[in-house]
Design a protein around this motif. Structure first.
Motif, PDB file in Angstrom:
ATOM      1  N   SER A 172      -6.509  25.679  33.186  1.00  0.00           N
ATOM      2  CA  SER A 172      -6.969  24.421  32.605  1.00  0.00           C
ATOM      3  C   SER A 172      -8.184  23.889  33.349  1.00  0.00           C
ATOM      4  N   PRO A 173      -9.315  23.686  32.667  1.00  0.00           N
ATOM      5  CA  PRO A 173     -10.490  23.112  33.331  1.00  0.00           C
ATOM      6  C   PRO A 173     -10.289  21.622  33.572  1.00  0.00           C
TER       7      PRO A 173
ATOM      8  N   LEU B 118     -14.977  17.733  31.427  1.00  0.00           N
ATOM      9  CA  LEU B 118     -15.227  18.110  30.033  1.00  0.00           C
ATOM     10  C   LEU B 118     -15.463  16.877  29.171  1.00  0.00           C
TER      11      LEU B 118
ATOM     12  N   SER C  72     -13.718  22.591  23.818  1.00  0.00           N
ATOM     13  CA  SER C  72     -13.017  23.451  24.776  1.00  0.00           C
ATOM     14  C   SER C  72     -11.638  23.820  24.262  1.00  0.00           C
ATOM     15  N   ARG C  73     -10.922  22.833  23.735  1.00  0.00           N
ATOM     16  CA  ARG C  73      -9.594  23.116  23.191  1.00  0.00           C
ATOM     17  C   ARG C  73      -9.677  24.072  22.009  1.00  0.00           C
TER      18      ARG C  73
ATOM     19  N   LEU D 260     -17.248  17.766  25.833  1.00  0.00           N
ATOM     20  CA  LEU D 260     -16.797  19.100  25.448  1.00  0.00           C
ATOM     21  C   LEU D 260     -15.275  19.250  25.406  1.00  0.00           C
ATOM     22  N   SER D 261     -14.536  18.140  25.462  1.00  0.00           N
ATOM     23  CA  SER D 261     -13.081  18.240  25.458  1.00  0.00           C
ATOM     24  C   SER D 261     -12.561  18.927  24.200  1.00  0.00           C
ATOM     25  N   ARG D 262     -12.989  18.438  23.041  1.00  0.00           N
ATOM     26  CA  ARG D 262     -12.499  19.012  21.786  1.00  0.00           C
ATOM     27  C   ARG D 262     -13.000  20.439  21.580  1.00  0.00           C
TER      28      ARG D 262
ATOM     29  N   ALA E 151     -12.035  26.303  21.436  1.00  0.00           N
ATOM     30  CA  ALA E 151     -12.416  27.635  21.906  1.00  0.00           C
ATOM     31  C   ALA E 151     -11.219  28.368  22.493  1.00  0.00           C
ATOM     32  N   ARG E 152     -10.401  27.647  23.250  1.00  0.00           N
ATOM     33  CA  ARG E 152      -9.234  28.297  23.851  1.00  0.00           C
ATOM     34  C   ARG E 152      -8.203  28.682  22.777  1.00  0.00           C
TER      35      ARG E 152
END
Length: 322
Positions: free
Chosen positions: A83-84, A89, A98-99, A94-96, A101-102
């Motif tokens: 978890s970054p 983020l 990032s989620r 970039l929170s959304r 992308a993961r």
């Protein structure tokens, strides 16, 4: 083992375009001689690698060569799903993404590895905030980010540590987070400087662009800059005795203080400690905060300064309540 390293070399060259034997050796933790042997092995296996000579030379892949080597090991999968920092983020907006992308990466994994990746989320979480975290608003953060990507020059108004402000035109090179604090890295003339992002009162993007230096590596620059800052910090040492009850709290003050030496406790339980501060003023403020739980031995001028500051505080409150 060697096969994994050869695969890593190809992927590194594919990602970075050109890398010196020294850089590859450092990345893969082997000798430069080993890298040269690996290059001969890759060439013999039909991988089109070649060496460019000169000051900025290095190893490259032939243009347009792409490998389909995408197999991931268990440890590599785990590293991708650690978890970054949620706060960093969020700062970058970039929170959304990032989620998302993961989630996509998770869906692309073979079923056998998917559950292992989920376990990383369940067992490891990284939080870069402090215990008493205060959100610091960065007025120009969006402008800074946009200028970095578009390579536009910026006119910034910056507040220095002494409270004075100045305006200058800079070429933005990147952002770096130290803990939960963001720093803006930019060049001004021939010099590259670090600006605490929260002290940038305003930033105006100019129509003029600049050419980003090809050899500038943000991570390497930040590491060298941080080391230089630490190495050049002034030192003011204080020898003292600390009460055993406060020892666990000595490093949790948010100040630049280091315990240079710690000795065995005496018969009375008090612990001899040598503190290293940046300046006498910081030492005075820190030591005052522990009142009679730290007894200063040396230097004598610090003992006098503490006595004077304590007497001033007593006089101040006595006038308030008399």
């Amino acid at each position: 083992m060697r096969g994994d390293r050869l695969m890593s070399i190809v992927l590194l060259l594919q990602s970075y375009g050109r890398m010196s034997a020294k850089a590859l050796a450092e990345q893969l933790e082997v000798s430069e001689r080993t890298i040269h042997r690996d290059m001969e092995a890759l060439s013999g296996a039909g991988i089109p690698v070649y060496a460019e000579r000169g000051k900025n030379g290095g190893w490259r892949l032939m243009e347009d060569y792409q490998t389909k080597l995408t197999g991931l090991k268990e440890q590599e999968i785990r590293s991708l799903f650690v978890s970054p920092s949620a706060q960093l983020l969020e700062d970058l907006g970039l929170s959304r993404p990032s989620r998302a992308a993961r989630t996509k990466l998770m869906a692309s994994l073979p079923p056998a590895y998917r559950e292992q990746a989920k376990e990383v989320w369940r067992r490891i979480h990284i939080d870069t905030s402090t215990w008493r975290n205060q959100t610091v608003k960065i007025a120009a953060f969006a402008v800074l980010q946009e200028a970095i990507w578009k390579e536009n020059k910026l006119r910034i108004t910056y507040e220095r540590a002494d409270g004075k402000t100045n305006t200058r035109i800079v070429c933005p090179l990147g952002l770096a987070a130290k803990g939960h604090v963001w720093y803006f890295i930019a060049s001004h003339g021939e010099n590259i400087r670090n600006y605490r992002a929260s002290r940038i009162h305003s930033a105006q993007s100019l129509d003029e662009t600049f050419t980003r230096p090809d050899d500038f590596n943000l991570a390497q620059y930040w590491e060298a800059s941080t080391k230089s800052f630490i190495d050049n910090l002034p030192a003011y040492e204080v020898r003292a005795l600390a009460a055993p009850s406060i020892f666990p709290r000595l490093m949790f003050t948010g100040r630049f203080v280091k315990i240079a030496r710690k000795e065995a406790a005496g018969e009375d339980g008090w612990i001899p400690v040598t503190f290293s501060f940046n300046a006498e003023k910081e030492a005075l403020e820190y030591l005052l905060g522990f009142a009679d739980q730290i007894k200063v031995l040396e230097p004598r001028e610090m003992r006098k300064a503490l006595l004077k500051a304590a007497e001033a505080a007593v006089d101040f409150y006595r006038r308030e309540y008399d």
